[in-house]
Write a protein that holds these residues in place. Structure first.
Motif, mmCIF file in Angstrom:
data_model
loop_
_atom_site.group_PDB
_atom_site.id
_atom_site.type_symbol
_atom_site.label_atom_id
_atom_site.label_comp_id
_atom_site.label_asym_id
_atom_site.label_seq_id
_atom_site.Cartn_x
_atom_site.Cartn_y
_atom_site.Cartn_z
ATOM 1 N N LEU A 1 56.835 59.893 11.556
ATOM 2 C CA LEU A 1 57.815 58.260 12.150
ATOM 3 C C LEU A 1 56.743 58.475 13.524
ATOM 4 O O LEU A 1 55.946 58.202 13.913
ATOM 5 N N ALA A 2 57.382 59.859 14.217
ATOM 6 C CA ALA A 2 56.665 59.840 15.593
ATOM 7 C C ALA A 2 55.433 59.843 15.460
ATOM 8 O O ALA A 2 54.903 59.758 16.586
ATOM 9 N N TYR A 3 54.305 60.480 14.285
ATOM 10 C CA TYR A 3 53.360 60.714 14.542
ATOM 11 C C TYR A 3 52.546 59.319 14.372
ATOM 12 O O TYR A 3 51.237 59.273 14.774
ATOM 13 N N LEU A 4 53.070 58.558 13.200
ATOM 14 C CA LEU A 4 52.565 57.138 13.447
ATOM 15 C C LEU A 4 52.421 56.241 14.305
ATOM 16 O O LEU A 4 51.812 55.435 14.814
ATOM 17 N N LEU A 5 53.669 56.727 14.631
ATOM 18 C CA LEU A 5 53.843 55.692 16.512
ATOM 19 C C LEU A 5 52.429 56.267 17.319
ATOM 20 O O LEU A 5 52.652 55.082 17.737
ATOM 21 N N PHE A 6 52.635 57.404 17.586
ATOM 22 C CA PHE A 6 51.698 58.284 18.274
ATOM 23 C C PHE A 6 50.485 57.182 18.116
ATOM 24 O O PHE A 6 49.378 57.130 19.198
ATOM 25 N N SER A 7 50.185 57.715 16.436
ATOM 26 C CA SER A 7 48.528 57.040 16.367
ATOM 27 C C SER A 7 48.464 55.729 16.588
ATOM 28 O O SER A 7 46.924 55.066 16.582
ATOM 29 N N SER A 8 48.504 54.793 16.262
ATOM 30 C CA SER A 8 48.995 53.385 16.781
ATOM 31 C C SER A 8 48.607 53.252 18.299
ATOM 32 O O SER A 8 48.389 52.647 18.559
ATOM 33 N N ALA A 9 49.666 54.471 19.167
ATOM 34 C CA ALA A 9 49.918 53.657 19.836
ATOM 35 C C ALA A 9 48.298 54.310 21.203
ATOM 36 O O ALA A 9 47.938 53.559 21.691
ATOM 37 N N LEU A 10 47.765 55.299 20.324
ATOM 38 C CA LEU A 10 46.438 55.722 20.803
ATOM 39 C C LEU A 10 45.620 54.669 20.226
ATOM 40 O O LEU A 10 44.239 54.763 21.185
ATOM 41 N N ARG A 11 45.420 53.642 20.087
ATOM 42 C CA ARG A 11 44.360 52.657 20.390
ATOM 43 C C ARG A 11 44.630 51.714 21.310
ATOM 44 O O ARG A 11 43.782 50.631 21.083
ATOM 45 N N HIS A 12 45.794 51.553 21.888
ATOM 46 C CA HIS A 12 45.557 50.188 22.966
ATOM 47 C C HIS A 12 45.342 51.630 24.178
ATOM 48 O O HIS A 12 46.276 50.724 25.109
ATOM 49 N N ILE A 13 45.702 52.991 24.381
ATOM 50 C CA ILE A 13 45.605 54.183 25.977
ATOM 51 C C ILE A 13 44.149 54.283 25.503
ATOM 52 O O ILE A 13 43.280 54.235 24.969
ATOM 53 N N SER A 14 43.977 54.601 26.767
ATOM 54 C CA SER A 14 42.986 55.666 27.456
ATOM 55 C C SER A 14 42.628 56.536 26.650
ATOM 56 O O SER A 14 43.649 57.280 26.519
ATOM 57 N N GLY A 15 41.715 57.607 26.740
ATOM 58 C CA GLY A 15 41.182 58.526 26.377
ATOM 59 C C GLY A 15 42.587 59.907 26.656
ATOM 60 O O GLY A 15 43.057 60.400 26.505
ATOM 61 N N ALA A 16 42.198 59.520 27.988
ATOM 62 C CA ALA A 16 42.469 60.304 29.349
ATOM 63 C C ALA A 16 44.083 60.663 29.031
ATOM 64 O O ALA A 16 45.122 60.986 29.178
ATOM 65 N N THR A 17 44.856 58.580 28.836
ATOM 66 C CA THR A 17 45.939 58.366 28.776
ATOM 67 C C THR A 17 46.606 59.232 27.302
ATOM 68 O O THR A 17 47.607 60.219 27.576
ATOM 69 N N GLY A 18 46.023 59.598 26.868
ATOM 70 C CA GLY A 18 45.823 60.309 25.160
ATOM 71 C C GLY A 18 46.538 61.657 25.729
ATOM 72 O O GLY A 18 47.023 62.518 24.631
ATOM 73 N N VAL A 19 45.785 62.015 25.910
ATOM 74 C CA VAL A 19 44.941 63.687 26.875
ATOM 75 C C VAL A 19 46.326 64.288 27.560
ATOM 76 O O VAL A 19 47.036 65.133 27.115
ATOM 77 N N THR A 20 46.576 63.241 27.924
ATOM 78 C CA THR A 20 47.806 63.430 28.816
ATOM 79 C C THR A 20 49.215 63.720 28.199
ATOM 80 O O THR A 20 49.766 64.857 28.387
ATOM 81 N N LEU A 21 49.556 62.413 27.227
ATOM 82 C CA LEU A 21 51.009 62.665 26.307
ATOM 83 C C LEU A 21 50.518 64.104 25.931
ATOM 84 O O LEU A 21 51.848 64.081 25.264
ATOM 85 N N ALA A 22 49.547 64.226 25.034
ATOM 86 C CA ALA A 22 49.484 65.370 24.421
ATOM 87 C C ALA A 22 49.719 66.456 25.058
ATOM 88 O O ALA A 22 50.498 67.621 24.370
ATOM 89 N N LEU A 23 49.249 66.912 25.453
ATOM 90 C CA LEU A 23 49.608 67.751 26.684
ATOM 91 C C LEU A 23 50.605 68.274 27.666
ATOM 92 O O LEU A 23 51.898 68.918 27.521
ATOM 93 N N ALA A 24 51.613 66.938 27.425
ATOM 94 C CA ALA A 24 52.981 66.807 27.775
ATOM 95 C C ALA A 24 53.827 67.375 26.944
ATOM 96 O O ALA A 24 55.119 67.895 27.429
ATOM 97 N N GLU A 25 53.556 67.573 25.539
ATOM 98 C CA GLU A 25 54.222 67.185 24.299
ATOM 99 C C GLU A 25 55.238 69.130 24.538
ATOM 100 O O GLU A 25 56.184 69.856 24.143
ATOM 101 N N PRO A 26 53.940 70.033 24.218
ATOM 102 C CA PRO A 26 53.899 71.611 24.423
ATOM 103 C C PRO A 26 54.416 71.709 25.746
ATOM 104 O O PRO A 26 55.549 72.605 25.890
#
Length: 69
Positions: A1-26
């Motif tokens: 469910l988390a990955y489904l929500l994350f991938s759907s949210a990626l459609r509505h944010i900039s690429g840099a914001t997506g990278v920031t969120l992906a780097l914040a997870e580890p």
């Protein structure tokens, strides 16, 4: 469910914001491993954390500067 929500949210944010969120997870996982599980990371783990944080700072700085013309 988390990955489904994350991938759907990626459609509505900039690429840099997506990278920031992906780097914040580890970084969050690293902190939780120390705080909750009581792990004792090695010096290499802290070096890796520093690399991830440096990349995160670069992305955030670029995002704050805005688009280049």
């Amino acid at each position: 469910l988390a990955y489904l929500l994350f991938s759907s949210a990626l459609r509505h944010i900039s690429g840099a914001t997506g990278v920031t969120l992906a780097l914040a997870e580890p970084v969050t996982a690293f902190a939780l491993a120390i705080a909750v599980v009581g792990e004792r990371p090695s010096a290499m783990a802290f070096a890796g954390l520093g690399g991830v944080l440096a990349g995160l700072l670069i992305v955030v700085a670029a995002e704050l500067r805005g688009p280049r013309s």
